[in-house]
Design a protein around this motif. Sequence first.
Motif, PDB file in Angstrom:
ATOM      1  N   GLU A 169       1.035  -1.103   0.083  1.00  0.00           N
ATOM      2  CA  GLU A 169       0.057   0.139  -0.029  1.00  0.00           C
ATOM      3  C   GLU A 169       0.908   1.249  -0.029  1.00  0.00           C
ATOM      4  OE1 GLU A 169      -3.295   2.226   2.945  1.00  0.00           O
ATOM      5  OE2 GLU A 169      -2.680   0.260   3.461  1.00  0.00           O
ATOM      6  N   LEU A 170       0.536   1.995  -0.922  1.00  0.00           N
ATOM      7  CA  LEU A 170       1.354   3.384  -0.919  1.00  0.00           C
ATOM      8  C   LEU A 170       0.514   4.467  -0.561  1.00  0.00           C
ATOM      9  CD1 LEU A 170       3.765   4.940  -1.754  1.00  0.00           C
ATOM     10  CD2 LEU A 170       2.921   5.213  -3.870  1.00  0.00           C
ATOM     11  N   LEU A 171       0.593   5.152   0.547  1.00  0.00           N
ATOM     12  CA  LEU A 171      -0.339   6.082   1.222  1.00  0.00           C
ATOM     13  C   LEU A 171       0.197   7.687   0.794  1.00  0.00           C
ATOM     14  CD1 LEU A 171      -2.722   5.959   4.144  1.00  0.00           C
ATOM     15  CD2 LEU A 171      -0.889   7.624   4.354  1.00  0.00           C
ATOM     16  N   LEU A 172      -0.904   8.309   0.408  1.00  0.00           N
ATOM     17  CA  LEU A 172      -0.457   9.721   0.133  1.00  0.00           C
ATOM     18  C   LEU A 172      -1.380  10.617   0.966  1.00  0.00           C
ATOM     19  CD1 LEU A 172       0.793  12.315  -1.502  1.00  0.00           C
ATOM     20  CD2 LEU A 172      -0.962  11.983  -3.157  1.00  0.00           C
ATOM     21  N   VAL A 173      -0.876  11.547   1.857  1.00  0.00           N
ATOM     22  CA  VAL A 173      -1.617  12.263   2.958  1.00  0.00           C
ATOM     23  C   VAL A 173      -2.111  13.690   1.922  1.00  0.00           C
ATOM     24  CG1 VAL A 173      -1.897  13.677   4.849  1.00  0.00           C
ATOM     25  CG2 VAL A 173      -0.279  11.339   4.862  1.00  0.00           C
ATOM     26  N   LEU A 174      -3.590  13.861   1.785  1.00  0.00           N
ATOM     27  CA  LEU A 174      -3.872  14.750   1.052  1.00  0.00           C
ATOM     28  C   LEU A 174      -4.031  16.043   1.841  1.00  0.00           C
ATOM     29  CD1 LEU A 174      -6.666  12.607  -0.831  1.00  0.00           C
ATOM     30  CD2 LEU A 174      -4.206  13.450  -1.757  1.00  0.00           C
ATOM     31  N   ASP A 175      -4.496  15.966   3.033  1.00  0.00           N
ATOM     32  CA  ASP A 175      -4.998  17.008   4.065  1.00  0.00           C
ATOM     33  C   ASP A 175      -4.585  16.539   5.480  1.00  0.00           C
ATOM     34  OD1 ASP A 175      -5.965  19.625   4.589  1.00  0.00           O
ATOM     35  OD2 ASP A 175      -7.850  18.747   4.888  1.00  0.00           O
ATOM     36  N   GLY A 176      -4.115  17.569   6.206  1.00  0.00           N
ATOM     37  CA  GLY A 176      -4.142  17.205   7.799  1.00  0.00           C
ATOM     38  C   GLY A 176      -2.783  16.547   8.009  1.00  0.00           C
ATOM     39  N   ALA A 177      -2.578  15.623   9.029  1.00  0.00           N
ATOM     40  CA  ALA A 177      -1.416  14.882   9.463  1.00  0.00           C
ATOM     41  C   ALA A 177      -1.709  13.450  10.092  1.00  0.00           C
ATOM     42  CB  ALA A 177      -0.685  15.857  10.505  1.00  0.00           C
ATOM     43  N   LEU A 178      -0.863  12.483   9.736  1.00  0.00           N
ATOM     44  CA  LEU A 178      -1.322  11.262  10.470  1.00  0.00           C
ATOM     45  C   LEU A 178       0.171  10.742  10.976  1.00  0.00           C
ATOM     46  CD1 LEU A 178      -2.992   9.849   7.273  1.00  0.00           C
ATOM     47  CD2 LEU A 178      -3.988  10.458   9.615  1.00  0.00           C
ATOM     48  N   SER A 179      -0.126   9.904  12.079  1.00  0.00           N
ATOM     49  CA  SER A 179       0.949   9.087  12.489  1.00  0.00           C
ATOM     50  C   SER A 179       0.540   7.828  12.117  1.00  0.00           C
ATOM     51  CB  SER A 179       0.939   9.155  13.922  1.00  0.00           C
ATOM     52  OG  SER A 179       1.159  10.549  14.372  1.00  0.00           O
ATOM     53  N   VAL A 180       1.674   6.966  11.507  1.00  0.00           N
ATOM     54  CA  VAL A 180       1.405   5.561  10.666  1.00  0.00           C
ATOM     55  C   VAL A 180       2.535   4.916  11.403  1.00  0.00           C
ATOM     56  CG1 VAL A 180       0.588   6.873   8.547  1.00  0.00           C
ATOM     57  CG2 VAL A 180       3.200   6.172   8.721  1.00  0.00           C
ATOM     58  N   GLY A 181       2.259   3.759  11.051  1.00  0.00           N
ATOM     59  CA  GLY A 181       3.565   2.428  11.142  1.00  0.00           C
ATOM     60  C   GLY A 181       3.104   1.093  10.879  1.00  0.00           C
ATOM     61  N   PHE A 182       4.265   0.225  10.778  1.00  0.00           N
ATOM     62  CA  PHE A 182       4.097  -1.213  10.536  1.00  0.00           C
ATOM     63  C   PHE A 182       4.941  -1.986  11.214  1.00  0.00           C
ATOM     64  CE2 PHE A 182       7.116   0.067   7.122  1.00  0.00           C
ATOM     65  CZ  PHE A 182       8.030  -1.180   6.990  1.00  0.00           C
ATOM     66  N   VAL A 183       4.793  -3.232  11.278  1.00  0.00           N
ATOM     67  CA  VAL A 183       5.750  -4.142  11.939  1.00  0.00           C
ATOM     68  C   VAL A 183       5.983  -5.101  10.877  1.00  0.00           C
ATOM     69  CG1 VAL A 183       5.895  -5.952  13.806  1.00  0.00           C
ATOM     70  CG2 VAL A 183       4.678  -3.657  14.193  1.00  0.00           C
ATOM     71  N   ASP A 184       7.460  -5.477  10.601  1.00  0.00           N
ATOM     72  CA  ASP A 184       7.814  -6.415   9.587  1.00  0.00           C
ATOM     73  C   ASP A 184       7.700  -7.777  10.195  1.00  0.00           C
ATOM     74  OD1 ASP A 184      10.183  -6.673  10.835  1.00  0.00           O
ATOM     75  OD2 ASP A 184      11.378  -5.862   9.553  1.00  0.00           O
ATOM     76  N   THR A 185       8.120  -8.833   9.396  1.00  0.00           N
ATOM     77  CA  THR A 185       8.158 -10.260   9.948  1.00  0.00           C
ATOM     78  C   THR A 185       9.199 -10.674  10.869  1.00  0.00           C
ATOM     79  OG1 THR A 185       9.175 -10.845   7.864  1.00  0.00           O
ATOM     80  CG2 THR A 185       6.982 -10.806   7.679  1.00  0.00           C
ATOM     81  N   ALA A 186      10.124  -9.544  10.928  1.00  0.00           N
ATOM     82  CA  ALA A 186      11.322  -9.737  12.072  1.00  0.00           C
ATOM     83  C   ALA A 186      10.945  -9.096  13.565  1.00  0.00           C
ATOM     84  CB  ALA A 186      12.504  -9.447  11.543  1.00  0.00           C
ATOM     85  N   GLY A 187       9.733  -8.449  13.384  1.00  0.00           N
ATOM     86  CA  GLY A 187       9.452  -8.037  14.538  1.00  0.00           C
ATOM     87  C   GLY A 187       9.674  -6.418  14.686  1.00  0.00           C
ATOM     88  N   ASN A 188      10.414  -5.923  13.886  1.00  0.00           N
ATOM     89  CA  ASN A 188      11.050  -4.478  13.835  1.00  0.00           C
ATOM     90  C   ASN A 188       9.687  -3.544  13.545  1.00  0.00           C
ATOM     91  OD1 ASN A 188      13.635  -5.215  13.915  1.00  0.00           O
ATOM     92  ND2 ASN A 188      13.440  -5.984  11.692  1.00  0.00           N
ATOM     93  N   LEU A 189       9.564  -2.452  14.477  1.00  0.00           N
ATOM     94  CA  LEU A 189       8.446  -1.370  14.301  1.00  0.00           C
ATOM     95  C   LEU A 189       9.114  -0.239  13.646  1.00  0.00           C
ATOM     96  CD1 LEU A 189       5.906  -0.191  15.226  1.00  0.00           C
ATOM     97  CD2 LEU A 189       6.935   0.605  17.181  1.00  0.00           C
TER      98      LEU A 189
END
Length: 216
Positions: free
Chosen positions: A114-134
Amino acid sequence: MAALKLNNCMTSSSLLLVLLALWAAPLAVVAGDPDILTDYIIPATTNPVNITGAFFSYSGLRGALALQAPENFTVAKASMAEFPALNGQSVSYAVLSYGPGSINPTHTHPRASELLLVLDGALSVGFVDTAGNLFTQDLAAGDMFVFPKGTVHWQFNSGTQPAKALSAFGSAAAGLVSLPVTLFGASNIDDVVLAKSFKTDVATIQKLKAGLAPKP
């Protein structure tokens, strides 16, 4: 002489492995929906003679783009289900609207990054990979963030103003697995199984399920 032949054999094998790796690398990059043998796919119930430019057009995201200040998180999709012309094209979109303090809960897309583009405002985002890295990041309007395919990820509007984003997916049907709903909602996984999995008690699991139960 035998040693020379062995070295030549190893060199040939190594070269073959390198060539195979180089050949496979681009395939890994573009891997996604199955390739099709035509330019596009027409629904079985549609007569090809009736296909016009309207078939390749979709206006279903207009309302979502015009939506102002939602109270909660909402999503409007343009996937193969809503836009049949996307079948076989390995792409889809979604418009994500976030009210102040709202969240797109932890989830995965099993068939696409997924490629996310912020159009308006602000967001805090994150993901965890398969090795457990945040991996986390704070985004403003105009910023982009990629969530690798299959990883657990989320977006959170922690501010006091609404936010809006556009997501592109490398699949016409990216799929969605919501962790809260899947684990504690409609799946009906046994309470004891969940309690042991999360090293807690059944009462806690039942509270979580009650919180996710549909409101009457």
